[in-house]
Design a protein around this motif. Structure first.
Motif, PDB file in Angstrom:
ATOM      1  N   ARG A  59     -10.374  -7.352  -2.640  1.00  0.00           N
ATOM      2  CA  ARG A  59      -9.027  -7.367  -3.236  1.00  0.00           C
ATOM      3  C   ARG A  59      -8.216  -6.210  -2.668  1.00  0.00           C
ATOM      4  O   ARG A  59      -8.622  -5.045  -2.750  1.00  0.00           O
ATOM      5  CB  ARG A  59      -9.115  -7.233  -4.755  1.00  0.00           C
ATOM      6  CG  ARG A  59      -7.741  -7.308  -5.434  1.00  0.00           C
ATOM      7  CD  ARG A  59      -7.865  -7.193  -6.940  1.00  0.00           C
ATOM      8  NE  ARG A  59      -8.083  -5.829  -7.411  1.00  0.00           N
ATOM      9  CZ  ARG A  59      -9.229  -5.343  -7.827  1.00  0.00           C
ATOM     10  NH1 ARG A  59     -10.325  -6.086  -7.782  1.00  0.00           N
ATOM     11  NH2 ARG A  59      -9.322  -4.091  -8.250  1.00  0.00           N
ATOM     12  N   PHE A  60      -7.071  -6.536  -2.077  1.00  0.00           N
ATOM     13  CA  PHE A  60      -6.162  -5.528  -1.533  1.00  0.00           C
ATOM     14  C   PHE A  60      -4.863  -5.592  -2.321  1.00  0.00           C
ATOM     15  O   PHE A  60      -4.331  -6.671  -2.583  1.00  0.00           O
ATOM     16  CB  PHE A  60      -5.900  -5.784  -0.045  1.00  0.00           C
ATOM     17  CG  PHE A  60      -7.157  -5.746   0.787  1.00  0.00           C
ATOM     18  CD1 PHE A  60      -7.673  -4.550   1.233  1.00  0.00           C
ATOM     19  CD2 PHE A  60      -7.834  -6.916   1.096  1.00  0.00           C
ATOM     20  CE1 PHE A  60      -8.845  -4.510   1.983  1.00  0.00           C
ATOM     21  CE2 PHE A  60      -8.998  -6.888   1.843  1.00  0.00           C
ATOM     22  CZ  PHE A  60      -9.501  -5.690   2.278  1.00  0.00           C
ATOM     23  N   GLU A  61      -4.350  -4.407  -2.674  1.00  0.00           N
ATOM     24  CA  GLU A  61      -3.132  -4.338  -3.480  1.00  0.00           C
ATOM     25  C   GLU A  61      -2.170  -3.328  -2.884  1.00  0.00           C
ATOM     26  O   GLU A  61      -2.589  -2.260  -2.416  1.00  0.00           O
ATOM     27  CB  GLU A  61      -3.462  -3.950  -4.917  1.00  0.00           C
ATOM     28  CG  GLU A  61      -4.306  -4.977  -5.657  1.00  0.00           C
ATOM     29  CD  GLU A  61      -4.807  -4.445  -6.982  1.00  0.00           C
ATOM     30  OE1 GLU A  61      -4.172  -4.741  -8.003  1.00  0.00           O
ATOM     31  OE2 GLU A  61      -5.825  -3.725  -6.976  1.00  0.00           O
ATOM     32  N   ALA A  62      -0.896  -3.686  -2.905  1.00  0.00           N
ATOM     33  CA  ALA A  62       0.179  -2.748  -2.610  1.00  0.00           C
ATOM     34  C   ALA A  62       0.863  -2.436  -3.934  1.00  0.00           C
ATOM     35  O   ALA A  62       1.422  -3.334  -4.578  1.00  0.00           O
ATOM     36  CB  ALA A  62       1.166  -3.346  -1.617  1.00  0.00           C
ATOM     37  N   VAL A  63       0.782  -1.163  -4.360  1.00  0.00           N
ATOM     38  CA  VAL A  63       1.339  -0.741  -5.638  1.00  0.00           C
ATOM     39  C   VAL A  63       2.554   0.136  -5.364  1.00  0.00           C
ATOM     40  O   VAL A  63       2.438   1.193  -4.732  1.00  0.00           O
ATOM     41  CB  VAL A  63       0.298   0.032  -6.469  1.00  0.00           C
ATOM     42  CG1 VAL A  63       0.884   0.422  -7.823  1.00  0.00           C
ATOM     43  CG2 VAL A  63      -0.959  -0.818  -6.659  1.00  0.00           C
ATOM     44  N   LEU A  64       3.717  -0.299  -5.839  1.00  0.00           N
ATOM     45  CA  LEU A  64       4.966   0.419  -5.592  1.00  0.00           C
ATOM     46  C   LEU A  64       5.298   1.272  -6.799  1.00  0.00           C
ATOM     47  O   LEU A  64       5.356   0.775  -7.937  1.00  0.00           O
ATOM     48  CB  LEU A  64       6.100  -0.567  -5.309  1.00  0.00           C
ATOM     49  CG  LEU A  64       6.028  -1.330  -3.979  1.00  0.00           C
ATOM     50  CD1 LEU A  64       5.065  -2.514  -4.072  1.00  0.00           C
ATOM     51  CD2 LEU A  64       7.399  -1.831  -3.549  1.00  0.00           C
ATOM     52  N   THR A  65       5.506   2.566  -6.569  1.00  0.00           N
ATOM     53  CA  THR A  65       5.872   3.499  -7.631  1.00  0.00           C
ATOM     54  C   THR A  65       7.233   4.102  -7.314  1.00  0.00           C
ATOM     55  O   THR A  65       7.894   3.726  -6.347  1.00  0.00           O
ATOM     56  CB  THR A  65       4.825   4.611  -7.773  1.00  0.00           C
ATOM     57  OG1 THR A  65       4.950   5.525  -6.680  1.00  0.00           O
ATOM     58  CG2 THR A  65       3.409   4.039  -7.803  1.00  0.00           C
ATOM     59  N   ASP A  66       7.629   5.072  -8.127  1.00  0.00           N
ATOM     60  CA  ASP A  66       8.917   5.743  -7.883  1.00  0.00           C
ATOM     61  C   ASP A  66       8.924   6.526  -6.579  1.00  0.00           C
ATOM     62  O   ASP A  66       9.991   6.750  -5.998  1.00  0.00           O
ATOM     63  CB  ASP A  66       9.234   6.709  -9.035  1.00  0.00           C
ATOM     64  CG  ASP A  66       9.537   5.979 -10.332  1.00  0.00           C
ATOM     65  OD1 ASP A  66      10.043   4.847 -10.268  1.00  0.00           O
ATOM     66  OD2 ASP A  66       9.249   6.543 -11.407  1.00  0.00           O
ATOM     67  N   ASN A  67       7.729   6.970  -6.116  1.00  0.00           N
ATOM     68  CA  ASN A  67       7.684   7.901  -4.992  1.00  0.00           C
ATOM     69  C   ASN A  67       6.946   7.382  -3.762  1.00  0.00           C
ATOM     70  O   ASN A  67       7.098   7.950  -2.683  1.00  0.00           O
ATOM     71  CB  ASN A  67       7.019   9.210  -5.436  1.00  0.00           C
ATOM     72  CG  ASN A  67       7.720   9.847  -6.621  1.00  0.00           C
ATOM     73  OD1 ASN A  67       8.937  10.002  -6.604  1.00  0.00           O
ATOM     74  ND2 ASN A  67       6.962  10.188  -7.647  1.00  0.00           N
ATOM     75  N   ASP A  68       6.112   6.357  -3.935  1.00  0.00           N
ATOM     76  CA  ASP A  68       5.311   5.938  -2.792  1.00  0.00           C
ATOM     77  C   ASP A  68       4.837   4.499  -2.960  1.00  0.00           C
ATOM     78  O   ASP A  68       5.088   3.856  -3.982  1.00  0.00           O
ATOM     79  CB  ASP A  68       4.122   6.888  -2.594  1.00  0.00           C
ATOM     80  CG  ASP A  68       3.178   6.920  -3.794  1.00  0.00           C
ATOM     81  OD1 ASP A  68       3.361   6.109  -4.728  1.00  0.00           O
ATOM     82  OD2 ASP A  68       2.250   7.751  -3.802  1.00  0.00           O
ATOM     83  N   VAL A  69       4.140   4.038  -1.917  1.00  0.00           N
ATOM     84  CA  VAL A  69       3.450   2.752  -1.950  1.00  0.00           C
ATOM     85  C   VAL A  69       1.975   3.049  -1.732  1.00  0.00           C
ATOM     86  O   VAL A  69       1.594   3.634  -0.718  1.00  0.00           O
ATOM     87  CB  VAL A  69       3.974   1.797  -0.863  1.00  0.00           C
ATOM     88  CG1 VAL A  69       3.179   0.491  -0.887  1.00  0.00           C
ATOM     89  CG2 VAL A  69       5.456   1.516  -1.052  1.00  0.00           C
ATOM     90  N   ARG A  70       1.141   2.681  -2.697  1.00  0.00           N
ATOM     91  CA  ARG A  70      -0.287   2.956  -2.626  1.00  0.00           C
ATOM     92  C   ARG A  70      -1.032   1.679  -2.260  1.00  0.00           C
ATOM     93  O   ARG A  70      -0.754   0.606  -2.801  1.00  0.00           O
ATOM     94  CB  ARG A  70      -0.781   3.491  -3.973  1.00  0.00           C
ATOM     95  CG  ARG A  70      -0.097   4.786  -4.362  1.00  0.00           C
ATOM     96  CD  ARG A  70      -0.358   5.195  -5.790  1.00  0.00           C
ATOM     97  NE  ARG A  70       0.468   6.334  -6.152  1.00  0.00           N
ATOM     98  CZ  ARG A  70       0.555   6.836  -7.368  1.00  0.00           C
ATOM     99  NH1 ARG A  70      -0.155   6.294  -8.358  1.00  0.00           N
ATOM    100  NH2 ARG A  70       1.347   7.864  -7.606  1.00  0.00           N
ATOM    101  N   VAL A  71      -1.975   1.833  -1.352  1.00  0.00           N
ATOM    102  CA  VAL A  71      -2.782   0.706  -0.897  1.00  0.00           C
ATOM    103  C   VAL A  71      -4.158   0.834  -1.532  1.00  0.00           C
ATOM    104  O   VAL A  71      -4.821   1.871  -1.389  1.00  0.00           O
ATOM    105  CB  VAL A  71      -2.880   0.668   0.635  1.00  0.00           C
ATOM    106  CG1 VAL A  71      -3.639  -0.585   1.094  1.00  0.00           C
ATOM    107  CG2 VAL A  71      -1.484   0.696   1.265  1.00  0.00           C
TER     108      VAL A  71
END
Length: 468
Positions: free
Chosen positions: A174-186
């Protein structure tokens, strides 16, 4: 086991210590000469579906075979073949080699105001050895972005260069791109593997999932699930009809066109229709002047994204509205010619083109082909040391991208067509071997791979040993 070339798991040969399956079979490590270790009992990794609670929008498990209602698939016709696999998976069969498939979800990603603003999850085996998974998040509705995404796009690439790098061939992660206020976490299986310090300024974007299987093997990628947060509303229902241009080269505005057209059947009586095309740009030209010629009609095409790059090799999706006079019930059966035109076309190419008509698609996925047969390792050979009186020949048998490996009997080395060495590896998987050959002067050297199955097509490598 240190120095293992691969593993034997319940009679199946694999190169990676990670394999998809159920239960706890016995596992033996296999070295470069085919020798087996004592068996050990495998550990089964427990499944974890808790991640699904983070997807508060749209989650597709591919149980529905009406694939076209949910995605547009971009790929070479006949070289990217979608199918419905067992257990509700999308299987992309790619037999031509070195192809990429891109899925554009018709459901967009819509971001929250703050905190975790959005999340995209893909469960797939695409990022296994030598394979690549690309997630593109971009405003607009492009079908593919090519090597140079628009300036406001977010691109996530996962391949062998991204830790942990131990993904087995054919094993889902499972791969996820998580978008926050400051970054994109993989994330991979819930653990962070990378981050990018970028915060998108857009609120809504298309999700493109690009997959590339390992080169040199029968291509196959499986996708088990795709989830997108923040989107719950209905999407436009359209039926696609592929149109092949009379020439895949974009023509100049008044250049003579071949007399090859497109059937008008999909347009008869339609309330409206759009033509979509993706073009690979050349070293010049003005994409803002692109038009599609359908018979005598010329449809202005407009880019579906902003901030696109005009440099050579960029890929740009455009759309144009089909005029009402082409939607009548009566009229000609064919529209000839069908070509794309652009001022200063300069070798721009049409990658794909198709019609979208507003109606629910009735196209169903066919059943996917069975799991591909086991394959031989890829053999390479090179001279790693050469002296006036001898040389060292290195042979590498690489099975890392194979979902399962055909066992080897060994290989032979021929010098000037005469047998010089035989290296047995009964039941072998791969590995690296170095042979020291006493040779002076110049010679032709051939390495022949010998599978255990004598009926299987073998492989060989030719080398020239030249001394001046």
């Amino acid at each position: 086991m240190d120095g293992a070339a691969g593993y034997e798991v319940a009679g199946k040969l694999v190169a990676s210590p990670e394999i998809a399956g159920s239960g706890r079979p016995d596992v033996r490590a296999v070295d470069a000469f085919g020798q087996r270790s004592s068996p050990v009992r495998a550990e089964e990794r427990p499944s974890d579906d808790s991640w699904r609670r983070s997807i508060n929008g749209w989650l597709d498990d591919f149980d529905d075979s009406f694939f076209e209602r949910r995605y547009h698939l971009s790929g070479r016709t006949g070289c990217v073949n979608p199918g419905s696999g067992s257990g509700g998976r999308l299987v992309l069969d790619m037999p031509c080699g070195n192809d990429t498939a891109v899925l554009r979800a018709r459901t967009p990603l819509r971001l929250n105001e703050s905190g975790e603003r959005g999340r995209v999850a893909v469960v797939t085996d695409a990022a296994g050895p030598r394979g690549t998974l690309v997630l593109d998040l971009v405003p607009g509705t492009p079908d593919r972005l090519g090597p140079i995404p628009p300036a406001d796009a977010v691109r996530v690439v996962v391949d062998d260069s991204v830790a942990p790098g131990t993904r087995g061939a054919g094993v889902l992660h499972r791969f996820e791109a998580v978008l926050t206020d400051n970054d994109v976490r993989v994330m991979q299986d819930g653990a962070q593997i990378a981050s990018v310090p970028v915060a998108p300024k857009w609120r809504e974007a298309s999700v493109l999932v690009g997959v590339t299987p390992p080169p040199g093997y029968p291509g196959r990628v499986e996708i088990d699930a795709i989830g997108i947060t923040g989107s719950r509303g209905p999407v436009d229902e359209v039926t696609e009809t592929s149109l092949v241009a009379g020439t895949l080269r974009v023509l100049e505005p008044e250049e003579e066109a071949p007399g090859i057209g497109a059937a008008r059947a999909p347009l008869r009586g339609a309330p409206s229709a759009r033509l979509r095309a993706t073009v690979r740009l050349g070293d010049g030209g003005d994409p803002n002047g692109l038009v599609a010629q359908l018979g005598t009609a010329r449809l202005p095409l407009r880019p579906v994204v902003s901030g696109w790059s005009p440099v050579e090799g960029s890929e740009l999706t455009l759309v144009g509205d089909v005029p009402a006079e082409l939607l009548t019930v009566d009229g000609p059966d064919a529209l000839t010619p069908f070509v794309l035109r652009m001022p200063g076309a300069s070798q721009a190419q049409v990658l794909e083109s198709y019609l979208e008509v507003p109606r629910q698609s009735q196209v169903r996925l066919k059943n996917a082909p069975q799991e591909p047969a086991s394959v031989l390792p890829v053999m390479t050979a090179e001279f790693v040391r050469v002296t006036p009186n001898d040389t060292t020949l290195a042979i590498t048998l690489d099975a890392a991208p194979a979902r399962s490996v055909a066992p080897l009997a060994g290989f032979e080395v021929y010098v000037d067509s005469s047998l010089a060495a035989t290296v047995p590896t009964p039941g072998g998987i791969g590995g690296r071997h170095e042979l020291k050959l006493s040779l002076k002067g110049s010679h032709n050297v051939e390495v022949r791979l010998r599978p255990e199955d004598p009926g299987r097509q073998t492989d060989s490598v030719w080398l020239e040993l030249s001394r001046r």
